[in-house]
Design an enzyme around this catalytic site. Sequence first.
Site, PDB file in Angstrom:
ATOM      1  N   TYR A  35       0.834  -1.210   0.000  1.00 26.32           N
ATOM      2  CA  TYR A  35       0.000   0.000   0.000  1.00 26.32           C
ATOM      3  C   TYR A  35       0.863   1.252   0.000  1.00 26.32           C
ATOM      4  O   TYR A  35       1.885   1.315   0.681  1.00 26.32           O
ATOM      5  CB  TYR A  35      -0.903   0.012   1.241  1.00 26.32           C
TER       6      TYR A  35
ATOM      7  N   TRP B  45       1.281   5.611  -1.810  1.00 25.11           N
ATOM      8  CA  TRP B  45       0.969   6.579  -2.870  1.00 25.11           C
ATOM      9  C   TRP B  45       2.010   6.637  -3.967  1.00 25.11           C
ATOM     10  O   TRP B  45       1.753   7.207  -5.026  1.00 25.11           O
ATOM     11  CB  TRP B  45       0.787   7.967  -2.255  1.00 25.11           C
TER      12      TRP B  45
END
Length: 764
Positions: free
Chosen positions: A109, A111
């Site tokens: 996980y 960005w």
Amino acid sequence: MPNEALGNSSHWGLFTASVESDGLRVIPDADDPDPSALLGNIPASLDTRARILHPYVRRGWLNDGPGAGARGDDEFVEVTWDHALDLAARELERVRSTFGNTAIFGGSYGWASAGRFHHAQSQLHRFLNCLGGYTRSRHTYSHGASETLLPHVVGGLEPLYEPTTWQVMSEHTELFVCFGGIPAKNFQINAGGVSKHIVRGAIDVARDNGAEFVLISPLADDLELQPRDQWIPVNPASDTALMLALCWVLLDEKLWDKEFLDDHCAGTERFADYLCGRSDGVVKDARWAAQICGIDAATITALARRMASSRTMATTSWSLQRASFGEQPLWASIALAAFLGQIGLPGGGFGHGYGSTGGMGAAKLPYDLPTFRQGYNPVREFIPVARIADMLLHPGESYEFNGTTMNYPDTRLIYWAGGNPFHHHQDLGRLRHAFGQPETVIVHEPFWTATARHADIVFPVTTTLERNDIGCGRFDEAMVAMRQIASPVGESMNDYDVFSHLSKRLGVHEEFTENLDELGWLEKMYEQWRAVTPDQYRPREDFPQFWEKGRLDLRGAMAGHVMYQDFRNDPIAHPLATPSGLIEIVSDTIDDFGYDDCPPHPAWLSPPEVAGLGSGRYPLCLVANNPKTRLHSQLDHGAYSAASKVQGREPIRLHPDDAAARSINEGDVVLVRSETAQMLAGAVLDDNVARHVAQISTGAWYDYSAPNVADCVHGNPNVLAPDVGTSRLAEGSTGQLVRVQIERYDGDRAPVVVHDHHAWSRQQ
Ligand SMILES: Nc1nc2c(c(=O)[nH]1)N[C@H]1C(S)=C(S)[C@@H](COP(=O)(O)OP(=O)(O)OC[C@H]3O[C@@H](n4cnc5c(=O)[nH]c(N)nc54)[C@H](O)[C@@H]3O)O[C@H]1N2
Ligand SMILES: Nc1nc2c(c(=O)[nH]1)N[C@H]1C(S)=C(S)[C@@H](COP(=O)(O)OP(=O)(O)OC[C@H]3O[C@@H](n4cnc5c(=O)[nH]c(N)nc54)[C@H](O)[C@@H]3O)O[C@H]1N2
Ligand SMILES: [Mo]
């Protein structure tokens, strides 16, 4: 590399950059009406003190094999690319053939960076899929509770992905009631990029058209307040009580829209029984809520009347659900909007996350964007994303999630690219322990983050400045050529090239690469996208023309979209995808799950974050929100982020009276303690912070170099936050709020060394 200015994109905007003798010069895109100050961090992308310059292997793992030694505290041995790649390929093969692909956790996980091709997670997932798959993670830290709850209540995720647009609201909305605000710091950002920052301008237009704003938040700066606005300071984690009381006033004064409730909602009566205390003996009136929320009853009553007499948009920021029982405030806000009966009207109803990103409420394109295909993952195992430490610490154990009893898989190898769990997860001490469990951890990073420091094999990778890509976000009207500006720093490689080399060693080279290089992929992705884009929106430019031009304006964005308009007009012809086809104020499905931490309708469960606020061992509630001066932990060493620090530590804001009661002065170093851990930070006094509340941004790099002083000497609030899910329904992250005590710190001044790898190594 040439030093002409070339175009590039980031999650916080478009820019051009050039390499000058004194460093990188970054200039915001001329067409952006409201460029982000975060661009000031970008030159730090090339800072060699923070960059990983070579492939490294952890000494214990290298000498004694998988699992050996102390992950996170061991030293790293510089190795050649070939050596590191051989080790990683062999280890992947060993784990997959011995334990199966389920034993590889590839959720990864995070960005990462803007860019459609070099998206680190897509790269990793495609690579692992070529090898037979991996255990994945589901949902996000951003809005994990919402992603599970919304399908039960409104039948899908439209509030997150297709909300009513700013254009509609700035024309029609008379009253914005903003739970958690519309924070200007947050709408700088949009995942994948944002060519034009439009939110501030849209708010200005709304104001010009007479709109008024009510900010309901513990922080006054969650909205850029104007004289006509109202700030109602609210105790953190108490919004549900406030919303229930607003519903109660609407019911009691018959201001509710009975017709809308009858035709469009399920469960109104049972919920009304709860509001009136018929089911539990507690009337959820304004006086009841006043004590919980720290707001007087008259203010609550007046607000309910005002909402009923205006075209009202009630919006909750995502932060509200990033706390214990985080499902409740969102569900209650939907019930409140249903009581008002304006759902599906232009500018009325509820929103979820206006301001949380720059994309929320921007016009959406009615077609897909160029995509790097991830392939098929045959492994069925997944975890709700924030259960990572539980998974690693409790393999095989069962847990509840959204009505299902699940078992944690047995992870032997973690592969992470493009995220920083030692930024994003809670209780980092526990996460360190959890990361100690598997046999091998492989990380791709440009920077020496704590995640890189907890790896066994560290692959140094490039940033967007050092490669070519296509930039475009999902609520964006421009597609840009992201052109390589700088040579790769040190020996770093693109994620794609690392996976290409590994795929060759593992016999899946052709499958992974399709024999294409970087530009070959950009062309393929672009042309595939152009081929399927509806005729009327298809750009004329072929790839070479696009690349030459550097930018395309994308057409067709749905600027006038009103969420749930069809459903409002005809709920029989356009039902929601819920069991009843209606808005479920009561969900029989959730009722059947029998979860006491997520009852069948919005309910007050007294979250520990607010219970007994102002008293006890941890009297303060610390808001650990998303940072103003950076994106998460990215470029924390950049100039804009660095300028905000206090004595080199992350600033923590307190109300002047709370500071005075503790003899804390502006600029002091403070010790912040929670039930879980303690950390240092730098004090800032600010009456924009409500009493009994403190605020520190997430994203200060985790500095655990002086454990005798504190668990983090820099100010990463995730050392303090407990690692518990929102509820058994969603198991979402609860990192936003944590109860703490704060005191002046006059002890040993451990320096913050985390941004300089040499200083860190000397400290060890
Ligand atoms: N206490 C608390 N915790 C929170 C939150 C909160 O409100 N409170 N918010 C949560 C939220 S909403 C989120 S979304 C998460 C964010 O958590 P993350 O998304 O994990 O945080 P980032 O700092 O963006 O991490 C991205 C990492 O990827 C690296 N990176 C960038 N580009 C590339 C690339 O091209 N390749 C590779 N391999 N790596 C790259 C960066 O250097 C950085 O280390 O944090 C969550 N954590
Ligand atoms: N500059 C910048 N912008 C970002 C990001 C970033 O890292 N930096 N991250 C992006 C990401 S990944 C996400 S998911 C979004 C996150 O979007 P959000 O989750 O909306 O953002 P936060 O800043 O965490 O929280 C917003 C505000 O909610 C308020 N708040 C906290 N708890 C409560 C409460 O119980 N009640 C009320 N009424 N208010 C409360 C806090 O004062 C806080 O400032 O932001 C995005 N935007
Ligand atoms: Mo997020």
